[in-house]
Design a protein around this motif. Structure first.
Motif, PDB file in Angstrom:
ATOM      1  N   THR A 294       0.876  -1.171   0.000  1.00 20.08           N
ATOM      2  CA  THR A 294       0.000   0.000   0.000  1.00 20.08           C
ATOM      3  C   THR A 294       0.910   1.217   0.000  1.00 20.08           C
ATOM      4  O   THR A 294       1.678   1.434   0.952  1.00 20.08           O
ATOM      5  N   PHE A 295       0.859   1.963  -1.096  1.00 19.56           N
ATOM      6  CA  PHE A 295       1.712   3.143  -1.236  1.00 19.56           C
ATOM      7  C   PHE A 295       0.983   4.378  -0.720  1.00 19.56           C
ATOM      8  O   PHE A 295      -0.202   4.570  -0.998  1.00 19.56           O
ATOM      9  N   VAL A 296       1.749   5.207  -0.005  1.00 17.28           N
ATOM     10  CA  VAL A 296       1.249   6.516   0.402  1.00 17.28           C
ATOM     11  C   VAL A 296       2.038   7.534  -0.421  1.00 17.28           C
ATOM     12  O   VAL A 296       3.251   7.680  -0.243  1.00 17.28           O
ATOM     13  N   GLY A 297       1.375   8.193  -1.353  1.00 17.74           N
ATOM     14  CA  GLY A 297       2.051   9.169  -2.215  1.00 17.74           C
ATOM     15  C   GLY A 297       1.939  10.556  -1.613  1.00 17.74           C
ATOM     16  O   GLY A 297       0.837  11.036  -1.323  1.00 17.74           O
ATOM     17  N   VAL A 298       3.080  11.202  -1.386  1.00  9.05           N
ATOM     18  CA  VAL A 298       3.083  12.495  -0.697  1.00  9.05           C
ATOM     19  C   VAL A 298       3.595  13.622  -1.603  1.00  9.05           C
ATOM     20  O   VAL A 298       4.168  13.361  -2.662  1.00  9.05           O
ATOM     21  N   GLN A 352      -4.935   8.525   5.523  1.00  9.94           N
ATOM     22  CA  GLN A 352      -5.951   8.976   4.566  1.00  9.94           C
ATOM     23  C   GLN A 352      -5.420  10.170   3.790  1.00  9.94           C
ATOM     24  O   GLN A 352      -4.517  10.870   4.270  1.00  9.94           O
ATOM     25  N   GLU A 353      -6.023  10.397   2.636  1.00 10.17           N
ATOM     26  CA  GLU A 353      -5.661  11.584   1.851  1.00 10.17           C
ATOM     27  C   GLU A 353      -5.763  12.824   2.739  1.00 10.17           C
ATOM     28  O   GLU A 353      -6.707  12.956   3.512  1.00 10.17           O
ATOM     29  N   GLY A 354      -4.796  13.717   2.616  1.00  8.89           N
ATOM     30  CA  GLY A 354      -4.831  14.961   3.387  1.00  8.89           C
ATOM     31  C   GLY A 354      -4.091  14.868   4.709  1.00  8.89           C
ATOM     32  O   GLY A 354      -3.799  15.889   5.338  1.00  8.89           O
ATOM     33  N   ASP A 355      -3.773  13.653   5.151  1.00  6.80           N
ATOM     34  CA  ASP A 355      -3.019  13.522   6.408  1.00  6.80           C
ATOM     35  C   ASP A 355      -1.618  14.128   6.244  1.00  6.80           C
ATOM     36  O   ASP A 355      -1.077  14.182   5.135  1.00  6.80           O
ATOM     37  N   ILE A 356      -1.059  14.550   7.372  1.00  7.20           N
ATOM     38  CA  ILE A 356       0.314  15.092   7.354  1.00  7.20           C
ATOM     39  C   ILE A 356       1.259  14.034   7.928  1.00  7.20           C
ATOM     40  O   ILE A 356       1.032  13.515   9.021  1.00  7.20           O
ATOM     41  N   ILE A 357       2.292  13.753   7.158  1.00  8.55           N
ATOM     42  CA  ILE A 357       3.320  12.814   7.613  1.00  8.55           C
ATOM     43  C   ILE A 357       4.561  13.623   7.990  1.00  8.55           C
ATOM     44  O   ILE A 357       4.991  14.494   7.225  1.00  8.55           O
TER      45      ILE A 357
END
Ligand code: LLP
Length: 410
Positions: A294-298, A352-357
């Protein structure tokens, strides 16, 4: 970074608030952490005449340089541009150690004109220096001790295959040059690598430097370079600075007695002072599952933080938009049109979309190694000091991408 009042905070400043106020991607630095690190180093070497020369290249924002100056450090500069930046930030020339490699003699002359301490890294340059300045300008010599040290091959620079410094095996030749030109050598320098864990490595470097120093008269300082390792993840072992301080100081004091002079001991830390102070805040654009991950694209990538791709560096990542809830395994990737994995197979609170990493340990060699690759804009920078966040670099704009491009008639 700690959790307080239902938020991730630094000195009482909420990181998600900063992401909202200044936008993302955003570099944030904890000024108190930097000051603490300086203090730790000063305390570890309190029994010797310590001079800290902060390695500008790690993080060269002029406000960070000013903070270092306030904390009582000098600086290490590796280019004439860094020298000028340090002077702009208020450092006196005598507080600046200039350690270039593979530069032209014209650049050395420019540095001499500015009055900084020059560290010479090869014999031909030492001869040029002698021809031009004789004994009128004091000089330092960078030796390559042939020690294999450092976190990985790209950042190990004291070994026999490295381009840096004058081989310790060439000392005889060095002395011939010194005698022929009557050079005024007041310092010797070694820097063996970055991410060095072991106090013994520093001791070994010290012993080699002491051996070399015995052959020089009139030295004023010995410079051991940088390279202290910091922790990149929980449980990671970092250089025990107290242990290095105790062991190296003891050896140094003994050497000073033998040498008959109270020399200064110099260090040039970069990572140790600023790595852990920095966070790169990025926003999640997409969460995408493939058969394997599962990719998280930032909204960032290797253009802003190249360390994971360049050195396989590990940077801890935290979903600061979620304080609790279940964790899942993700691979954090950038938006660059190349493989730019920031962190692979990490457990994070459900994203989720919009989260801050928050990407941790982003203070050293983060923005200073950033680029405009893919014609992307470089992030803004914020410094938190005395509980107050202040912008210290504006986010780039599209004009910056066009700046310096010359449009011709085609
Ligand atoms: N002094 C000299 C002469 C150096 O070349 C360096 C780093 C330092 C001091 C500071 O080393 P530090 O304390 O930061 O380890 N970009 C790589 C690290 C390269 C370091 C180059 N020279 C990284 O991100 O790991």
């Amino acid at each position: 970074m700690e959790i307080k009042d239902n938020q991730y905070q630094i000195q009482g400043v909420s990181l998600t608030r900063l992401a909202k106020d200044y936008g993302t991607p955003l570099y944030v630095y904890d000024g108190e952490k930097i000051l603490n690190q300086v203090k730790k180093l000063q305390d570890a070497f309190s029994t010797v005449k310590l001079k800290i020369k902060y390695a500008t290249k790690a993080l060269s924002n002029i406000n960070i340089l000013k903070l270092m100056k306030k904390a009582g450090t000098g600086v290490d500069a590796v280019s004439i541009e860094e020298v000028k930046l340090c002077m702009h930030a208020g450092f006196e020339p005598h507080e600046i150690m200039y350690t270039p490699n593979s530069v032209s003699f014209e650049e050395i002359q420019e540095a001499e004109n500015l009055g900084v301490m020059i560290n010479i890294d090869n014999i031909p340059m030492l001869e040029h220096f002698g021809t031009y300045y004789g004994n009128k300008v004091p000089v330092c010599i960078r030796l390559n001790p042939h020690i294999l040290a450092g976190g990985n091959a790209k950042i190990s620079v004291g070994h026999i295959d490295s381009k840096f410094g004058i081989s310790i095996l060439q000392l005889k030749h060095v002395h011939k040059v010194i005698n022929a030109y009557d050079l005024n050598v007041i310092g010797l320098h070694v820097h063996t690598g970055s991410d060095i864990l072991d106090a013994e490595v520093f001791l070994k470097g010290a012993e080699i430097l002491f051996d070399a120093a015995r052959e020089f008269k009139g030295l004023k300082f010995l410079d051991f370079g940088g390279g202290f390792k910091v922790a990149y993840k929980k449980g990671d072992i970092a250089t025990d600075i107290k242990e290095v301080g105790n062991k190296v100081s003891k050896a140094f004091r003994e050497f000073c007695v033998e040498y008959g002079s109270d020399l200064e001991i110099w260090f040039e830390p970069g990572k140790f002072l600023v790595s852990e102070s920095g966070y790169l805040l990025v926003k999640v654009n997409i969460v995408k599952s493939t058969p394997a991950s599962t990719f998280v694209g930032v909204d960032s990538g290797l253009n802003h933080l190249i360390r994971p791709m360049m050195y396989d560096a590990y940077h801890d990542v935290v979903n600061i938009s979620k304080l609790d809830g279940p964790e899942r395994v993700y691979t954090i990737v950038g938006y660059i049109c190349e493989t730019d994995t920031i962190a692979a197979d990490r457990k994070l609170r459900e994203v989720q979309e919009g989260d801050i990493i928050a990407i941790k340990n982003a203070g050293a060699y983060g923005i200073s190694m950033s680029s405009n690759y893919n014609s992307r804009l470089r992030p803004a920078e914020v410094l938190i000091l005395n509980g107050k966040a202040q912008l210290i670099r504006e986010r780039e704009t599209f004009d910056d991408i066009l700046r310096h491009q010359v449009e011709i008639d085609l």
